[in-house]
Design an enzyme around this catalytic site. Structure first.
Site, PDB file in Angstrom:
ATOM      1  N   ASP A  31       0.865  -1.186   0.000  1.00 37.50           N
ATOM      2  CA  ASP A  31       0.000   0.000   0.000  1.00 37.50           C
ATOM      3  C   ASP A  31       0.895   1.227   0.000  1.00 37.50           C
ATOM      4  O   ASP A  31       1.895   1.256   0.724  1.00 37.50           O
ATOM      5  CB  ASP A  31      -0.921  -0.010   1.238  1.00 37.50           C
ATOM      6  CG  ASP A  31      -2.135   0.882   1.067  1.00 37.50           C
ATOM      7  OD1 ASP A  31      -1.938   2.086   0.789  1.00 37.50           O
ATOM      8  OD2 ASP A  31      -3.261   0.390   1.202  1.00 37.50           O
ATOM      9  N   SER A 124     -17.010  -2.854  -9.160  1.00 39.92           N
ATOM     10  CA  SER A 124     -18.043  -2.062  -8.499  1.00 39.92           C
ATOM     11  C   SER A 124     -19.363  -2.162  -9.258  1.00 39.92           C
ATOM     12  O   SER A 124     -19.362  -2.354 -10.484  1.00 39.92           O
ATOM     13  CB  SER A 124     -17.571  -0.610  -8.486  1.00 39.92           C
ATOM     14  OG  SER A 124     -18.642   0.250  -8.204  1.00 39.92           O
ATOM     15  N   TYR A 148     -13.707   7.075 -13.031  1.00 39.08           N
ATOM     16  CA  TYR A 148     -13.490   6.010 -12.035  1.00 39.08           C
ATOM     17  C   TYR A 148     -14.144   4.713 -12.522  1.00 39.08           C
ATOM     18  O   TYR A 148     -13.516   3.653 -12.563  1.00 39.08           O
ATOM     19  CB  TYR A 148     -14.069   6.421 -10.677  1.00 39.08           C
ATOM     20  CG  TYR A 148     -14.243   5.248  -9.740  1.00 39.08           C
ATOM     21  CD1 TYR A 148     -13.131   4.607  -9.194  1.00 39.08           C
ATOM     22  CD2 TYR A 148     -15.521   4.758  -9.425  1.00 39.08           C
ATOM     23  CE1 TYR A 148     -13.289   3.511  -8.356  1.00 39.08           C
ATOM     24  CE2 TYR A 148     -15.678   3.675  -8.593  1.00 39.08           C
ATOM     25  CZ  TYR A 148     -14.565   3.048  -8.056  1.00 39.08           C
ATOM     26  OH  TYR A 148     -14.726   1.959  -7.242  1.00 39.08           O
ATOM     27  N   LYS A 152     -12.698   0.735 -13.846  1.00 36.98           N
ATOM     28  CA  LYS A 152     -13.174  -0.599 -13.431  1.00 36.98           C
ATOM     29  C   LYS A 152     -13.549  -1.439 -14.656  1.00 36.98           C
ATOM     30  O   LYS A 152     -13.217  -2.614 -14.752  1.00 36.98           O
ATOM     31  CB  LYS A 152     -14.379  -0.476 -12.496  1.00 36.98           C
ATOM     32  CG  LYS A 152     -14.066   0.150 -11.149  1.00 36.98           C
ATOM     33  CD  LYS A 152     -13.117  -0.695 -10.339  1.00 36.98           C
ATOM     34  CE  LYS A 152     -12.713  -0.065  -9.022  1.00 36.98           C
ATOM     35  NZ  LYS A 152     -11.510  -0.672  -8.439  1.00 36.98           N
ATOM     36  N   ASN A 178     -22.865  -1.147  -1.910  1.00 39.77           N
ATOM     37  CA  ASN A 178     -22.445   0.003  -1.089  1.00 39.77           C
ATOM     38  C   ASN A 178     -21.924  -0.433   0.279  1.00 39.77           C
ATOM     39  O   ASN A 178     -22.715  -0.544   1.231  1.00 39.77           O
ATOM     40  CB  ASN A 178     -23.618   0.963  -0.915  1.00 39.77           C
ATOM     41  CG  ASN A 178     -23.956   1.692  -2.203  1.00 39.77           C
ATOM     42  OD1 ASN A 178     -24.203   1.068  -3.228  1.00 39.77           O
ATOM     43  ND2 ASN A 178     -23.958   3.005  -2.176  1.00 39.77           N
ATOM     44  N   GLY A 293     -26.184  12.561 -11.989  1.00 40.30           N
ATOM     45  CA  GLY A 293     -25.621  11.222 -12.220  1.00 40.30           C
ATOM     46  C   GLY A 293     -26.200  10.144 -11.314  1.00 40.30           C
ATOM     47  O   GLY A 293     -25.955   8.964 -11.537  1.00 40.30           O
TER      48      GLY A 293
HETATM   49  P1  NAD Z   1      -9.521   2.736   0.078  1.00 38.56           P
HETATM   50  O1  NAD Z   1      -9.118   4.010  -0.585  1.00 38.56           O
HETATM   51  O2  NAD Z   1      -9.854   2.773   1.517  1.00 38.56           O
HETATM   52  O3  NAD Z   1      -8.388   1.630  -0.145  1.00 38.56           O
HETATM   53  C1  NAD Z   1      -7.584   1.596  -1.307  1.00 38.56           C
HETATM   54  C2  NAD Z   1      -6.139   1.485  -0.837  1.00 38.56           C
HETATM   55  O4  NAD Z   1      -5.300   1.426  -1.989  1.00 38.56           O
HETATM   56  C3  NAD Z   1      -5.691   2.683  -0.012  1.00 38.56           C
HETATM   57  O5  NAD Z   1      -5.117   2.228   1.207  1.00 38.56           O
HETATM   58  C4  NAD Z   1      -4.659   3.384  -0.883  1.00 38.56           C
HETATM   59  O6  NAD Z   1      -3.645   3.980  -0.114  1.00 38.56           O
HETATM   60  C5  NAD Z   1      -4.156   2.236  -1.749  1.00 38.56           C
HETATM   61  N1  NAD Z   1      -3.623   2.601  -3.078  1.00 38.56           N
HETATM   62  C6  NAD Z   1      -4.228   3.353  -4.037  1.00 38.56           C
HETATM   63  N2  NAD Z   1      -3.440   3.423  -5.126  1.00 38.56           N
HETATM   64  C7  NAD Z   1      -2.326   2.681  -4.854  1.00 38.56           C
HETATM   65  C8  NAD Z   1      -1.147   2.377  -5.579  1.00 38.56           C
HETATM   66  N3  NAD Z   1      -0.939   2.845  -6.817  1.00 38.56           N
HETATM   67  N4  NAD Z   1      -0.200   1.596  -4.993  1.00 38.56           N
HETATM   68  C9  NAD Z   1      -0.387   1.134  -3.723  1.00 38.56           C
HETATM   69  N5  NAD Z   1      -1.483   1.391  -2.995  1.00 38.56           N
HETATM   70  C10 NAD Z   1      -2.442   2.158  -3.556  1.00 38.56           C
HETATM   71  O7  NAD Z   1     -10.730   2.142  -0.764  1.00 38.56           O
HETATM   72  P2  NAD Z   1     -11.720   0.952  -0.416  1.00 38.56           P
HETATM   73  O8  NAD Z   1     -13.046   1.536  -0.120  1.00 38.56           O
HETATM   74  O9  NAD Z   1     -11.113   0.021   0.544  1.00 38.56           O
HETATM   75  O10 NAD Z   1     -11.824   0.272  -1.843  1.00 38.56           O
HETATM   76  C11 NAD Z   1     -11.007  -0.814  -2.224  1.00 38.56           C
HETATM   77  C12 NAD Z   1     -11.291  -1.167  -3.672  1.00 38.56           C
HETATM   78  O11 NAD Z   1     -12.668  -1.458  -3.813  1.00 38.56           O
HETATM   79  C13 NAD Z   1     -10.984  -0.032  -4.646  1.00 38.56           C
HETATM   80  O12 NAD Z   1     -10.444  -0.595  -5.822  1.00 38.56           O
HETATM   81  C14 NAD Z   1     -12.350   0.564  -4.912  1.00 38.56           C
HETATM   82  O13 NAD Z   1     -12.421   1.171  -6.174  1.00 38.56           O
HETATM   83  C15 NAD Z   1     -13.232  -0.662  -4.836  1.00 38.56           C
HETATM   84  N6  NAD Z   1     -14.642  -0.344  -4.502  1.00 38.56           N
HETATM   85  C16 NAD Z   1     -14.902   0.369  -3.355  1.00 38.56           C
HETATM   86  C17 NAD Z   1     -16.225   0.702  -3.052  1.00 38.56           C
HETATM   87  C18 NAD Z   1     -16.554   1.507  -1.825  1.00 38.56           C
HETATM   88  O14 NAD Z   1     -17.660   2.037  -1.748  1.00 38.56           O
HETATM   89  N7  NAD Z   1     -15.680   1.635  -0.841  1.00 38.56           N
HETATM   90  C19 NAD Z   1     -17.260   0.290  -3.900  1.00 38.56           C
HETATM   91  C20 NAD Z   1     -16.952  -0.443  -5.034  1.00 38.56           C
HETATM   92  C21 NAD Z   1     -15.624  -0.757  -5.325  1.00 38.56           C
HETATM   93  N1  UDP Z   2     -26.690  10.912  -0.659  1.00 44.90           N
HETATM   94  C1  UDP Z   2     -27.280  12.023  -0.061  1.00 44.90           C
HETATM   95  N2  UDP Z   2     -26.485  12.931   0.561  1.00 44.90           N
HETATM   96  C2  UDP Z   2     -25.134  12.803   0.642  1.00 44.90           C
HETATM   97  C3  UDP Z   2     -24.527  11.667   0.044  1.00 44.90           C
HETATM   98  C4  UDP Z   2     -25.343  10.746  -0.599  1.00 44.90           C
HETATM   99  O1  UDP Z   2     -28.493  12.164  -0.099  1.00 44.90           O
HETATM  100  O2  UDP Z   2     -24.451  13.686   1.211  1.00 44.90           O
HETATM  101  C5  UDP Z   2     -27.534   9.890  -1.306  1.00 44.90           C
HETATM  102  C6  UDP Z   2     -27.244   9.687  -2.774  1.00 44.90           C
HETATM  103  O3  UDP Z   2     -28.005  10.575  -3.559  1.00 44.90           O
HETATM  104  C7  UDP Z   2     -27.639   8.219  -2.967  1.00 44.90           C
HETATM  105  C8  UDP Z   2     -27.303   7.572  -1.622  1.00 44.90           C
HETATM  106  O4  UDP Z   2     -27.244   8.649  -0.682  1.00 44.90           O
HETATM  107  O5  UDP Z   2     -29.036   8.108  -3.162  1.00 44.90           O
HETATM  108  C9  UDP Z   2     -25.970   6.828  -1.607  1.00 44.90           C
HETATM  109  O6  UDP Z   2     -24.953   7.710  -2.075  1.00 44.90           O
HETATM  110  P1  UDP Z   2     -23.425   7.298  -2.022  1.00 44.90           P
HETATM  111  O7  UDP Z   2     -22.635   8.423  -2.618  1.00 44.90           O
HETATM  112  O8  UDP Z   2     -23.069   6.866  -0.643  1.00 44.90           O
HETATM  113  O9  UDP Z   2     -23.338   5.989  -2.947  1.00 44.90           O
HETATM  114  P2  UDP Z   2     -23.606   5.826  -4.537  1.00 44.90           P
HETATM  115  O10 UDP Z   2     -24.480   6.930  -4.993  1.00 44.90           O
HETATM  116  O11 UDP Z   2     -22.256   5.878  -5.141  1.00 44.90           O
HETATM  117  O12 UDP Z   2     -24.261   4.503  -4.677  1.00 44.90           O
END
Ligand code: NAD
Ligand code: UDP
Length: 337
Positions: A31, A124, A148, A152, A178, A293
């Protein structure tokens, strides 16, 4: 078995490291800490009472990744590392494409070199764009609305081409809905550095008094109370899904895609009122315009993960709300001491 966890200090990665260690796997983390802190490694050790090897560095650094594979005898990889803020990706697309794609390509090239061909990738639900019907199944059409999400989708394409070129690979693509909540210890969780974009971290900051009120983005959607509906999943349930995915790719070669969600949709107001009830706090909010969006509703059909991986989410939104707040109260207490 030794698993390399990229991004293992992050929100989902740290919880997955705990589940891996508890299940008897050895864990190596890489990381660069661009969105996390090094003390997470100690927290993981504290929770599991097990050792973890940590490399601080960038996954785009090919020499470092090569060094890790040459020293560590990695059996499989769980690839979390990446940048994940949708809004920032619109403003800084090159940063997102460079970081998310370059790191993945570097990782896959080195895995290939060392004949390590098992990977679980964090995708995602954003790859489904604006689905025409619900619940969302894995074979729905894919599209994205921001850089973003495009990273993916591109990485999913890279992994597919890789498998087509070499059937020795075993690849599980996990499409998260989520994730919210935190580890029951209150030691690890999500606490973004800046003003949160996501709903739960925002609610928590209102609860602690750091932010004045929540803006709810629209109450005129076609949902049971007019506010947006999402499939919130406890991060520990999500982490457990990765163990099942690792078990599966160790048994079967191929590439496959899994929704990791609960299958239940909750509205913004459902989450706010549940949070208030279980934590005995008041969340001030106002209704504002819809966020550009956003879709009205998004929730998974998670039956494929149950059929193929024998995985199912078990924790409800009350536990998610309780654990999210517990972690932030705990970390604020640490900061104040
Ligand atoms: P996070 O930001 O908490 O964790 C990602 C980690 O990757 C961080 O610790 C960051 O320091 C590290 N990192 C980023 N770029 C790097 C690089 N080039 N080299 C080394 N380390 C690097 O995010 P998270 O919420 O734990 O998400 C993890 C994965 O899941 C991500 O790929 C994210 O896109 C995906 N994801 C997250 C969510 C969500 O809502 N949290 C939803 C769908 C997908
Ligand atoms: N949302 C909201 N206020 C905020 C952040 C999010 O009302 O400050 C709503 C947003 O419109 C969505 C839901 O909460 O309906 C989840 O949003 P989030 O950004 O957490 O996840 P995503 O939209 O990426 O699924």
């Amino acid at each position: 078995m030794k698993i390399l966890v990229t991004g293992g200090c992050g929100y989902i990665g740290s919880h997955t490291c705990c589940e891996l260690l508890d299940s008897g796997y050895e864990v190596v983390i890489i990381d660069n800490l661009c969105n996390s802190k090094e003390d997470v490694v100690d927290k993981i050790k504290q929770i599991t009472k097990k050792e973890v090897k940590f490399y601080k560095g960038d996954l785009c650094d090919k020499d470092l990744v090569d060094e890790i594979f040459s020293k560590e005898n990695i059996d499989a990889v769980i690839h979390f590392a990446g940048l994940k803020a949708v809004g920032e990706s619109v403003l800084k697309p090159l940063l997102y494409y460079r970081n998310n794609l370059d790191s993945t390509l570097t990782l896959l090239e080195i895995m290939n070199k060392y004949n390590c061909k098992k990977i679980v990738f964090s995708s995602s639900a954003t790859v489904y764009g604006s689905p025409k019907t619900l619940p969302i199944k894995e074979d729905f059409p894919l599209s994205t609305t921001n850089p973003y999400g495009s990273t993916k989708l591109y990485i999913e394409g890279i992994l597919k081409d890789l498998y087509i070129s070499d059937n020795e690979w075993s690849i599980a693509v996990l499409r998260y809905f989520n994730p919210i909540g935190a580890h029951e210890s209150g030691l690890i969780g999500e606490n973004p550095k800046d003003i949160p974009n996501n709903l739960m971290p925002y609610i928590v900051r209102v609860a602690t008094g750091e932010l004045k009120e929540l803006s709810i983005f629209g109450n005129d959607y076609d949902t049971h109370d007019g506010t947006g509906v999402r499939d919130y999943i406890h991060v520990v349930d999500l982490a457990k899904g990765h163990i099942k995915a690792i078990e599966h790719i160790c048994k079967e070669k191929g590439i496959d895609y899994y929704n990791l969600g609960t299958g239940n949709g909750y509205s913004v107001l459902d989450l706010v009122t549940t949070f208030e009830k279980v934590n005995n706090v008041k969340i001030n909010y106002k209704i504002v315009a819809r966020r550009k969006g956003d879709v009205a509703s998004c929730y998974a059909d998670a039956t494929y993960a149950l059929d193929k991986l024998n995985w199912k989410a078990t924790k409800g939104i009350e536990e998610m709300c309780k654990d999210s707040f517990k972690f932030v109260k705990n970390s604020n207490k640490d900061l104040n001491n």
